[in-house]
Every structure is written in C-alpha cells, then in structure tokens.
Design a protein around this motif. Structure first.
Motif, PDB file in Angstrom:
ATOM      1  N   VAL A 181       0.846  -1.194   0.000  1.00  0.00           N
ATOM      2  CA  VAL A 181       0.000   0.000   0.000  1.00  0.00           C
ATOM      3  C   VAL A 181       0.886   1.251   0.000  1.00  0.00           C
ATOM      4  O   VAL A 181       0.694   2.174  -0.795  1.00  0.00           O
ATOM      5  N   TYR A 182       1.883   1.261   0.873  1.00  0.00           N
ATOM      6  CA  TYR A 182       2.809   2.396   0.903  1.00  0.00           C
ATOM      7  C   TYR A 182       3.541   2.526  -0.428  1.00  0.00           C
ATOM      8  O   TYR A 182       3.774   3.631  -0.919  1.00  0.00           O
ATOM      9  N   ALA A 183       3.909   1.381  -1.005  1.00  0.00           N
ATOM     10  CA  ALA A 183       4.640   1.408  -2.275  1.00  0.00           C
ATOM     11  C   ALA A 183       3.794   2.030  -3.372  1.00  0.00           C
ATOM     12  O   ALA A 183       4.267   2.867  -4.137  1.00  0.00           O
ATOM     13  N   VAL A 184       2.508   1.657  -3.433  1.00  0.00           N
ATOM     14  CA  VAL A 184       1.621   2.233  -4.445  1.00  0.00           C
ATOM     15  C   VAL A 184       1.504   3.742  -4.218  1.00  0.00           C
ATOM     16  O   VAL A 184       1.534   4.536  -5.163  1.00  0.00           O
ATOM     17  N   GLY A 185       1.417   4.135  -2.944  1.00  0.00           N
ATOM     18  CA  GLY A 185       1.328   5.557  -2.640  1.00  0.00           C
ATOM     19  C   GLY A 185       2.601   6.307  -3.002  1.00  0.00           C
ATOM     20  O   GLY A 185       2.574   7.488  -3.336  1.00  0.00           O
ATOM     21  N   GLY A 186       3.731   5.612  -2.944  1.00  0.00           N
ATOM     22  CA  GLY A 186       5.010   6.258  -3.278  1.00  0.00           C
ATOM     23  C   GLY A 186       5.176   6.450  -4.769  1.00  0.00           C
ATOM     24  O   GLY A 186       5.917   7.317  -5.205  1.00  0.00           O
ATOM     25  N   GLY A 187       4.496   5.664  -5.587  1.00  0.00           N
ATOM     26  CA  GLY A 187       4.592   5.816  -7.035  1.00  0.00           C
ATOM     27  C   GLY A 187       4.219   4.516  -7.713  1.00  0.00           C
ATOM     28  O   GLY A 187       4.942   3.531  -7.587  1.00  0.00           O
ATOM     29  N   GLY A 188       3.100   4.513  -8.418  1.00  0.00           N
ATOM     30  CA  GLY A 188       2.584   3.303  -9.037  1.00  0.00           C
ATOM     31  C   GLY A 188       3.545   2.633 -10.011  1.00  0.00           C
ATOM     32  O   GLY A 188       3.862   1.458  -9.840  1.00  0.00           O
ATOM     33  N   PRO A 189       4.037   3.380 -11.029  1.00  0.00           N
ATOM     34  CA  PRO A 189       4.910   2.745 -12.010  1.00  0.00           C
ATOM     35  C   PRO A 189       6.169   2.147 -11.370  1.00  0.00           C
ATOM     36  O   PRO A 189       6.596   1.045 -11.724  1.00  0.00           O
ATOM     37  N   THR A 190       6.755   2.895 -10.429  1.00  0.00           N
ATOM     38  CA  THR A 190       7.949   2.385  -9.760  1.00  0.00           C
ATOM     39  C   THR A 190       7.618   1.123  -8.972  1.00  0.00           C
ATOM     40  O   THR A 190       8.363   0.147  -8.994  1.00  0.00           O
ATOM     41  N   ALA A 191       6.480   1.162  -8.272  1.00  0.00           N
ATOM     42  CA  ALA A 191       6.073   0.007  -7.484  1.00  0.00           C
ATOM     43  C   ALA A 191       5.938  -1.217  -8.385  1.00  0.00           C
ATOM     44  O   ALA A 191       6.349  -2.312  -8.021  1.00  0.00           O
ATOM     45  N   ARG A 192       5.391  -1.012  -9.593  1.00  0.00           N
ATOM     46  CA  ARG A 192       5.241  -2.140 -10.499  1.00  0.00           C
ATOM     47  C   ARG A 192       6.608  -2.690 -10.895  1.00  0.00           C
ATOM     48  O   ARG A 192       6.823  -3.892 -10.918  1.00  0.00           O
ATOM     49  N   LEU A 193       7.551  -1.784 -11.185  1.00  0.00           N
ATOM     50  CA  LEU A 193       8.896  -2.232 -11.553  1.00  0.00           C
ATOM     51  C   LEU A 193       9.537  -3.019 -10.419  1.00  0.00           C
ATOM     52  O   LEU A 193      10.381  -3.865 -10.639  1.00  0.00           O
ATOM     53  N   MET A 194       9.143  -2.706  -9.182  1.00  0.00           N
ATOM     54  CA  MET A 194       9.724  -3.404  -8.042  1.00  0.00           C
ATOM     55  C   MET A 194       8.965  -4.693  -7.753  1.00  0.00           C
ATOM     56  O   MET A 194       9.239  -5.356  -6.754  1.00  0.00           O
ATOM     57  N   GLY A 195       8.014  -5.019  -8.595  1.00  0.00           N
ATOM     58  CA  GLY A 195       7.329  -6.294  -8.447  1.00  0.00           C
ATOM     59  C   GLY A 195       6.134  -6.266  -7.518  1.00  0.00           C
ATOM     60  O   GLY A 195       5.669  -7.307  -7.072  1.00  0.00           O
ATOM     61  N   VAL A 196       5.626  -5.061  -7.205  1.00  0.00           N
ATOM     62  CA  VAL A 196       4.436  -4.980  -6.357  1.00  0.00           C
ATOM     63  C   VAL A 196       3.208  -5.326  -7.205  1.00  0.00           C
ATOM     64  O   VAL A 196       3.039  -4.769  -8.287  1.00  0.00           O
ATOM     65  N   PRO A 197       2.371  -6.275  -6.757  1.00  0.00           N
ATOM     66  CA  PRO A 197       1.171  -6.609  -7.533  1.00  0.00           C
ATOM     67  C   PRO A 197       0.146  -5.482  -7.436  1.00  0.00           C
ATOM     68  O   PRO A 197      -0.634  -5.408  -6.482  1.00  0.00           O
ATOM     69  N   ASN A 257       9.523   7.303  -0.470  1.00  0.00           N
ATOM     70  CA  ASN A 257       8.819   7.446   0.810  1.00  0.00           C
ATOM     71  C   ASN A 257       9.100   6.298   1.767  1.00  0.00           C
ATOM     72  O   ASN A 257       8.837   6.400   2.957  1.00  0.00           O
ATOM     73  N   LEU A 258       9.655   5.194   1.227  1.00  0.00           N
ATOM     74  CA  LEU A 258       9.937   4.053   2.090  1.00  0.00           C
ATOM     75  C   LEU A 258      11.379   4.117   2.603  1.00  0.00           C
ATOM     76  O   LEU A 258      12.203   4.846   2.065  1.00  0.00           O
ATOM     77  N   THR A 259      11.656   3.345   3.634  1.00  0.00           N
ATOM     78  CA  THR A 259      13.016   3.342   4.165  1.00  0.00           C
ATOM     79  C   THR A 259      13.919   2.536   3.239  1.00  0.00           C
ATOM     80  O   THR A 259      13.453   1.804   2.367  1.00  0.00           O
ATOM     81  N   VAL A 260      15.219   2.682   3.466  1.00  0.00           N
ATOM     82  CA  VAL A 260      16.196   1.948   2.664  1.00  0.00           C
ATOM     83  C   VAL A 260      15.938   0.449   2.774  1.00  0.00           C
ATOM     84  O   VAL A 260      15.898  -0.261   1.773  1.00  0.00           O
ATOM     85  N   ALA A 261      15.720  -0.014   4.005  1.00  0.00           N
ATOM     86  CA  ALA A 261      15.504  -1.441   4.204  1.00  0.00           C
ATOM     87  C   ALA A 261      14.224  -1.904   3.509  1.00  0.00           C
ATOM     88  O   ALA A 261      14.194  -2.957   2.871  1.00  0.00           O
ATOM     89  N   GLU A 262      13.170  -1.110   3.620  1.00  0.00           N
ATOM     90  CA  GLU A 262      11.904  -1.488   2.977  1.00  0.00           C
ATOM     91  C   GLU A 262      12.066  -1.583   1.469  1.00  0.00           C
ATOM     92  O   GLU A 262      11.530  -2.475   0.817  1.00  0.00           O
ATOM     93  N   ASN A 263      12.847  -0.640   0.892  1.00  0.00           N
ATOM     94  CA  ASN A 263      13.100  -0.682  -0.538  1.00  0.00           C
ATOM     95  C   ASN A 263      13.875  -1.933  -0.916  1.00  0.00           C
ATOM     96  O   ASN A 263      13.574  -2.593  -1.905  1.00  0.00           O
ATOM     97  N   LEU A 264      14.869  -2.233  -0.108  1.00  0.00           N
ATOM     98  CA  LEU A 264      15.734  -3.366  -0.390  1.00  0.00           C
ATOM     99  C   LEU A 264      14.949  -4.675  -0.343  1.00  0.00           C
ATOM    100  O   LEU A 264      15.197  -5.595  -1.108  1.00  0.00           O
ATOM    101  N   PHE A 265      13.981  -4.762   0.566  1.00  0.00           N
ATOM    102  CA  PHE A 265      13.300  -6.027   0.797  1.00  0.00           C
ATOM    103  C   PHE A 265      11.856  -6.038   0.278  1.00  0.00           C
ATOM    104  O   PHE A 265      11.113  -6.959   0.585  1.00  0.00           O
ATOM    105  N   MET A 266      11.465  -5.003  -0.484  1.00  0.00           N
ATOM    106  CA  MET A 266      10.098  -4.948  -0.986  1.00  0.00           C
ATOM    107  C   MET A 266       9.737  -6.240  -1.720  1.00  0.00           C
ATOM    108  O   MET A 266      10.427  -6.682  -2.622  1.00  0.00           O
ATOM    109  N   GLY A 267       8.666  -6.872  -1.261  1.00  0.00           N
ATOM    110  CA  GLY A 267       8.212  -8.092  -1.916  1.00  0.00           C
ATOM    111  C   GLY A 267       8.849  -9.365  -1.376  1.00  0.00           C
ATOM    112  O   GLY A 267       8.432 -10.458  -1.719  1.00  0.00           O
ATOM    113  N   ARG A 268       9.881  -9.249  -0.561  1.00  0.00           N
ATOM    114  CA  ARG A 268      10.509 -10.463  -0.001  1.00  0.00           C
ATOM    115  C   ARG A 268      10.955 -10.186   1.437  1.00  0.00           C
ATOM    116  O   ARG A 268      12.020 -10.582   1.881  1.00  0.00           O
ATOM    117  N   GLN A 269      10.088  -9.453   2.152  1.00  0.00           N
ATOM    118  CA  GLN A 269      10.393  -9.100   3.534  1.00  0.00           C
ATOM    119  C   GLN A 269      10.488 -10.353   4.404  1.00  0.00           C
ATOM    120  O   GLN A 269       9.708 -11.284   4.233  1.00  0.00           O
TER     121      GLN A 269
END
Lengths: 330, 504
Positions: A190-206, B97-109
């Motif tokens: 949820v936070y990832a989507v709020g931070g930026g949708g396209p980026t979140a998608r690139l990071m593998g967020v469904p 907006n997320l922390t460094v750790a959250e970015n690093l582990f997004m999707g595989r926390q």
C-alpha cells in the motif's frame, strides 16, 4: 529514535494531549472515564471508516462512497430484519460481503480502467445512496432482541464511564489496521503504491491485487461502520451519514497522513478521530457555542495540518539538496 | 576472439516493431559471465528498446533469449527478475517514501508468523549494504540520501533479487566524479563475483574505464561487437556514427561578415550580468564561452528579453530597440533555443507539427490561424531540411530522441525566419551524430546570412563554428577572440587568465 517521517504523528499526538489538557483545565469534569468512554462510543463508526480511508489515502487514492455505504448498510439491515426472520449475525455477514464486493469492484474499475479514484468512488457514492433510497425512504427502526443484547454489553469503569462494545470494536479495528499497514507485505505494498505506481510495479508490487484490496478494505470497513452505526442508532435511514466520508478524510489528514499518499500512520488517524471528537465534546460542555463551531475548528485544524505537511515536504527537499551538494538532478 | 565459455545470456534475432517503425532488427547480444558489457549507440539507436525486451517490459516480436542455456520469455519485469535479470535505471526506480531497508526487501520481507519482522529486515539491510561499502541507517527514508547512495541501494536490490545479469541504464548520468568512483567500485566488485553486467552510458571515457566488451547499435541493428582492449575511442565513435565526424575538421575561410545588425551597448542587469557590449553582423557566429555560472545563459536571456535589462541599450540596424519581453524580441526578428529544452522548449504532448509551428503562429497572433496546408508544408519542409527522424508529424514530440527534439525546436524558430538566432547549449544531452548535424546546420545558417549567438560549454564546438568568441568570467566580459586566435587553448587561457580578486 524519532525520524522525520514520524513528525506529523508526533504533532497530532501533541495536539491531542494539549487540547485535552486545555479542556480539562477549563472543565475539570471532562477528565473523567465517562467522557473518554463517550468519546469512543460516539465516534466508533467514524473511527472504523477512517481506518479504511487511511489505507485508501496512503495509496494515494480517495474513497467518497463510504458515507453512502454506511447509510445503505443501515437501511439494508433495518429492512431485512423487519421483513424477514433472518438472524442479525447472518445479516451482518451478508451486508459485509456486499460492501466488500462493492469496494473491490470500485478498486477493479480504478485499476483496470485506469480511472481516477475520485470519479469512480463519486459514482459509487451515488449508487450506494440510491440503493439505500430504493430500499426505503423512511427511517426504519430496528427492534430485535439480539440488538438489545449487543447494546447492553459494556464494561463499567471506576469513574462511571461505560465502555460499550462498539467502542471496543473500533479499538480492535485500529489495532488490526495498524498491524496490516505496518507489519504485513500487503501494508508495505500500500505504501509502495502511494510512493509511485509505475515504480512500485517495476519493483514487483502486484498493483491490481493491492488496489482492489485497498478499496475492498475501505468498502468492508464502511459496511462494518454501518453495522456499528445501526447498533448506535437502532435504526436505518437513507438520509443518515451524509458527508461522513469528508469527516473521515479530515480525520486521516489531521492524523498526519499525506493526502498525496505514501506517508502516514493508522495510529495517527486514531488521534485525528479523538481530536475531532474532543472538539465536539468541548462544545457540548460549553453549552453556549453553536455546534457549527466544530466545523470551523476542524476546518482551521485541517488547514494548519496541510500547511505543516507542505512545510515538512519543503524541509526534506532542501535538506536533500544540501546532502547531495552540487550534483544535478537529471 | 576466442571465447572459452558459453555466453551466460544470449539474445539472438531480437526484433521489435512499433507502428510505422522498426525499433530492433534481428539484434544479437552475447553476455559472458563476469564481464562488463557496454551497450553503445546514438539516441534512438534502440538501446533502451533492447533493454526493455530483455527485461520483459516490452514483448519482443521475434527472436530468442537464452539464459544459462535455457530459453526464457519473461512477460513482465517481475518475471525477468525472478529469472535472474535485474535492472537499474537512470532515474532511481525505488520508492522515496519508504526506508532503505523497505526498498531493499520490498516483496521479499522477512516474516515471522505472517508479520514483517522489521528488526531482522533492518539488520539484514545494514549487513547487505556494508558489503557495498555503505554504512548507513537503513531505517531512514530513502529520500534522505544522495542519488549515488540511492543508486547503490537500487543495485543491491537488483543483485539480491536476480544475481545473474545486472543491467545498468545510464546510472552515472546525474552523478559527480566521486560518486561515479563509488559506483564503479561496486561494479568491479560485482564483476569479480561472477555477475554479468550490461552498462549503458553516453560517456565514452566511462565505457573504456569500466567495460570489457561493447556491442554497438545503430538504427536498430547491431553494427559491431568489440573487445574494448583492442580498439580506440575513435573506432567506437566511427562505428556508432557510421561516418567520420565532419565538424572536427574545419576551414575558416568564410570569415567575411556582412552588414552590422545588432549593437549592444553596456547592457546589464544587477546581480545577473555586468555591462556587456558587443556587435553582431549578418553572417556571423559569435560564441559565448565561460564556465558554468559565468553569465552565458543570463546574457542570452537578456538579449531575448526573457530577463529585462536595467541598464544599457540595444540598437538594431542603427535604431534603438526596446525589448521588454520575448514577444518584443520575436517581433524584432530574434529567436532563441533555450538551454533546458524539456521545461523551456518543447511542449511534450503536442505533435511535432504543432511544436514546429508554435513560434510562427504566436508571432502571427492567434486571431489569424495559419492554414492547415501551409502548416503541413512548413513542418514537412523543416523535417526534411533538418533531417528530423520521426514516424509521423502527428506523434507527440516527447517521443522523439533528444537530438531530434532539439532539431524540431530549431525548426520552430527557423520557421519564423529570424535575423538573429540565439542558441543556448544547442548540443547538450544529444548524441554524437545529431551533434555533428547541428554544428553543420549552424554553419549553413551563417552562410545564408543569419546572425547567430551561441552559448556553449563545449570549447571544441565553439572553436568549430564561431567567427568570434566572447569569453565571460564571473558575469564579466573578459575577452573577445577573433580569427586565428580562436582555439580551445586561448579560450581556456582567457577564462583562467586573472585569478579571482577578493573572492568571498
């Protein structure tokens, strides 16, 4: 450790403590368990719906339909309990299913048709309100012994305050909401989507699952708030809770959540609700002020919180500039 | 060349078609384990399209990709990540907006009982980043760190997720030298650990510094694959352009300026530029040289009326001219291409045709629309004259490559048939080929009798086309070079001649 992202939450908390202290100083009787218990009971439905709104706003969206969904839920329960012999618990499950599906459907439209949440949930607002009118245009009383049982559940605190079931449910919803938002992968998404949708998608967020989930939560919690509201008023009325979505948004923003998404805490919303309730209680205690002063104070508070958020954003930008030195932004 | 190993990643026959254009035509890319492989080409050669096909951001229309000998067909970036191909883009693609750790582990926390274990996540993140030479608090939000640190975090994430192939798409574009060193240290370390790295950049020096091998693309085709130890920069540039740079050789015989057109007397603006005087003749290119912040752009803006002068005057054809704003300037026959073409130049979502016609229509006034046929004719003419490469005149200009955008902007002003053309950094951010074409164009315009004023930070370029060079330093006009005096050495001398007096 206090981080800069926690600052809005701290400000909200400080505002609440300060406001409560001021109230207590002027009217010492406000510092009673009775007032606290009423604060929780009276704002239970608003609090629950605001938790859902927090998720929506964290993701950068908005849900205008929740007020109508609450009214629809109330009317639906009242009519179904009047016209059929179905047990209220079964009716609760049914209405929660309906409202959750309704929210999920709006989320799906927002994601798959790439429509702005404002428009989609505005349509949802009219739909739900219209459905409530279709069921009944009058206020339908709810008389069922199960309702009486639920309404009679309370815990009597030492100072004479009655902490009722619905306040407890709100607290439970806040705790669950905070856990989901901050300690689950879905919450992180949820936070990832709020931070930026396209980026979140690139990071593998469904994205699809997250967006649908967010609006389903908001719809479902609006349904739960509707049940709570029907317990609170013992009736269902299609004209009830007009504008509650805006109160919920106000509580979320006063709670320190950034309207553009990505920053905020569920706990902040809780204190946002309490601050708004406190203002109302103060006006009741004062007795001479018009109740519309509540709106004026909330308006002023909202405005100052928006200014605070803007200020914090500027502060982070300038700090970042000094941190990166002369490196140019591409 | 002998290659003992099989390639780790082998893309062959990759094709990609866009409506009206072939973006990739049977492209082959072989990537060996433990090498840094540079992908080179002009803007629009197909580098980013190829990368997007590799990472699954685009579906390819033909060809096969094998990784570790197995055919792969990623349908999304997430899928290619799982297969082992990680990508880091120029604009850091992490969530600020997320922390460094959250970015690093997004999707595989790391989770415990279904809940994210933040403490463990932060500890692991800290350890992971220590491995890259970064000691920082991973609980801080990402946007509190510099771009270079964010870039390393992005690399750490990509490597942790994928661990076979790492694609770096212009990672150094917005970094300073120290930050580039930090990044290159990380890249070497990864290379030694057996990772294959694709490196894309416009900086040839960096290519030769870090890469082992290069594949060169031109117009969607591979024109060569080279071991960089065997070739020189000149070879690579020749491959990229497919022709010798014409503008590097220059004969300065046409140094006969025409009639006096513009006389500038002590034009100044407090805090921006000290009194500035200059004459500009028809058929003359005056270069404005100086360091960043020396007043080049300020001078250009002053002449064009974008900034109003508070002192001095300007004479056009001997008559005093009042230029209070760019509208006046355009009416007097001025035209200017600004430095920052993305924010001050193009209107990204409008079609190329509309962008080209914009200045002419603005001068005509909105009440007298230029007939559609005429618009088309003008746009066609300049697209042909300037060799702007596009699929259609109707496509939004933001889809063009940097060099073609710049040419379209030039077309916009040339359509107004100006007497004086002011160019501020006309070759910034465009590839070598378009660079040479723009220099040739400046020459041509001068020969046709236009008066040009060109501000640039590239000395070689100024030397190539200027008939005179005015050197600025600290907002002062310090020297004017003419004829044979114009060499890069002399300009540098003029810029550096006097040590700064009483610099605070």
């Amino acid at each position: 450790m206090i981080r800069s992202t926690h600052l809005p939450l701290m400000v909200t908390l400080a505002t609440f403590v300060l406001a409560f202290a001021l109230c207590g100083w002027q009217y010492p009787s406000m510092l009673s368990t009775r007032v606290v218990a009423n604060l929780l009971t009276d704002n239970a439905f608003l609090g629950i719906v605001a938790v859902g709104m927090t998720f929506v706003i964290l993701s950068g969206g908005i849900d205008l339909s929740v007020g109508s969904v609450i009214a629809f839920t109330g009317v639906f329960l009242a009519v179904i309990l009047r016209d059929t012999s179905i047990h209220p618990l079964a009716a609760f499950v049914l209405v929660l299913l309906i409202t959750t599906m309704f929210g999920a459907a709006m989320g799906a439209v927002i994601h798959f048709l790439e429509m702005p949440p404002f428009i989609v949930t505005l349509a949802g607002m009219f739909l739900a309100r219209g459905a409530a009118y279709v069921l009944s245009t009058d206020s339908v009383p709810i008389t069922h012994e199960f309702y009486d049982t639920l309404q009679d559940i309370y815990w009597k605190a030492p100072g004479g305050g009655r902490f009722r079931l619905i306040g407890g449910i709100m607290l439970l919803v806040f705790i669950c909401g905070a856990l989901v938002a901050h300690r689950t992968r879905f919450g992180q998404n949820v936070y990832a989507v709020g931070g930026g949708g396209p980026t979140a998608r690139l990071m593998g967020v469904p994205l699809a699952r997250t967006t649908v989930g967010i609006y389903a939560i908001s719809g479902g919690l609006a349904g739960l708030a509707g049940i709570i509201f029907s317990l609170y008023t013992s009736a269902g009325y299609s004209l009830a809770t007009v504008g509650v979505e805006l109160d919920a948004i106000a509580a979320v923003v006063i709670g320190g959540t950034l309207l553009s998404g990505g920053y905020g805490f569920v706990a902040g919303t809780f204190f946002g609700i309490l601050i708004m309730g406190l203002i109302q209680t103060y006006i009741v205690f004062d007795g001479t002020l018009s109740s519309w002063w509540t709106k004026i104070v909330i308006g002023a508070l909202l405005f100052s919180f928006i200014l605070l958020q803007k200020g914090l954003t500027w502060a982070t930008i300038t700090r970042k500039r000094t941190a990166t030195g002369s490196a140019q932004q591409s | 060349m002998t290659t003992p190993q099989a390639p780790l990643l082998h893309a062959s026959g990759i094709s990609k078609f866009f409506p009206g254009a072939v973006a990739l035509d049977e492209v082959e890319l072989k990537l060996y384990p433990g090498e840094v492989h540079a992908l080179l080409g002009e803007n629009g050669a197909g580098k980013s399209t190829l990368i997007k096909c590799l990472t699954g951001a685009y579906r390819r229309d033909g060809g096969t990709i094998t990784l570790d000998g197995e055919d792969i067909d990623a349908k999304s970036t997430a899928e290619s990540q799982e297969l082992g191909i990680g990508t880091v883009y120029q604009e850091v693609n992490l969530l600020p907006n997320l922390t460094v750790a959250e970015n690093l582990f997004m999707g595989r926390q790391p989770t415990r009982l279904g809940l994210v274990n933040r403490r463990q996540m932060n500890t692991q993140a800290r350890e992971a980043l220590l491995g890259y030479g970064l000691d920082l608090d991973p609980g801080e939000p990402l946007n509190s760190f510099s771009v270079a640190v964010q870039q390393v975090v992005a690399i750490a994430r990509a490597v942790a997720l994928s661990g076979k192939v790492l694609i770096l798409d212009e990672p150094t574009a917005s970094l300073d030298r120290d930050e580039v060193d930090l990044l290159f240290g990380v890249i070497r370390q990864l290379k030694d650990s057996g990772l294959s790295i694709v490196f894309i950049t416009h900086f040839l020096d960096q290519v030769f510094e870090i890469s082992d091998r290069a594949t060169v693309l031109r117009n969607g085709r591979v024109v060569g694959e080279r071991l960089l130890a065997d070739v020189t920069q000149h070879d690579v540039v020749t491959l990229m352009l497919g022709r010798q740079l014409e503008a590097t050789v220059q004969d300065r015989k046409a140094g006969k300026p025409g009639a006096l057109l513009l006389e500038i007397n002590d034009l100044a603006k407090r805090g921006m530029i000290e009194p500035f005087s200059m004459n500009l003749h028809r058929g003359e290119v005056v270069g404005l040289a100086g360091l960043l912040g020396s007043g080049r752009t300020e001078t250009a803006n002053l002449l064009f009326g974008a900034v109003q002068a508070d002192h001095g005057k300007m004479l056009i054809d001997g008559r005093e001219a009042r230029i209070a704003n760019p509208r006046d300037a355009v009416a007097q026959g001025f035209a200017m291409c600004p430095e920052d073409r993305k924010t001050h130049g193009i209107v990204g979502d409008l079609s190329v045709r509309d962008n080209i016609i914009l200045a002419l229509q603005a001068r005509q006034g909105w009440m007298r629309p230029i007939p559609r046929a005429k618009v088309h004719e003008i746009a066609e003419h300049y697209v042909k004259a300037l060799d702007i490469r596009l699929a259609s005149l109707d496509m939004p200009i933001r889809l063009l490559s940097g060099g073609n955008q710049q040419k379209a902007l030039l077309a916009r002003w040339l359509a107004t048939e100006p007497d004086v053309l002011i160019l501020d950094e006309p070759t910034r951010g465009i590839d070598v080929g378009a660079h040479a074409e723009i220099i040739a164009l400046i020459e041509r315009l001068r020969e046709n009798g236009m008066a040009l004023l060109v501000a640039s930070s590239e000395l070689e370029e100024l030397v190539a086309y200027s008939t005179r060079v005015v050197v600025l330093r600290d907002r002062h006009q310090v020297r004017e070079l003419t004829g044979d005096e114009i060499t890069a050495d002399n300009i540098v001398h003029a810029i550096a001649a006097e040590p700064e007096k009483g610099a605070a």
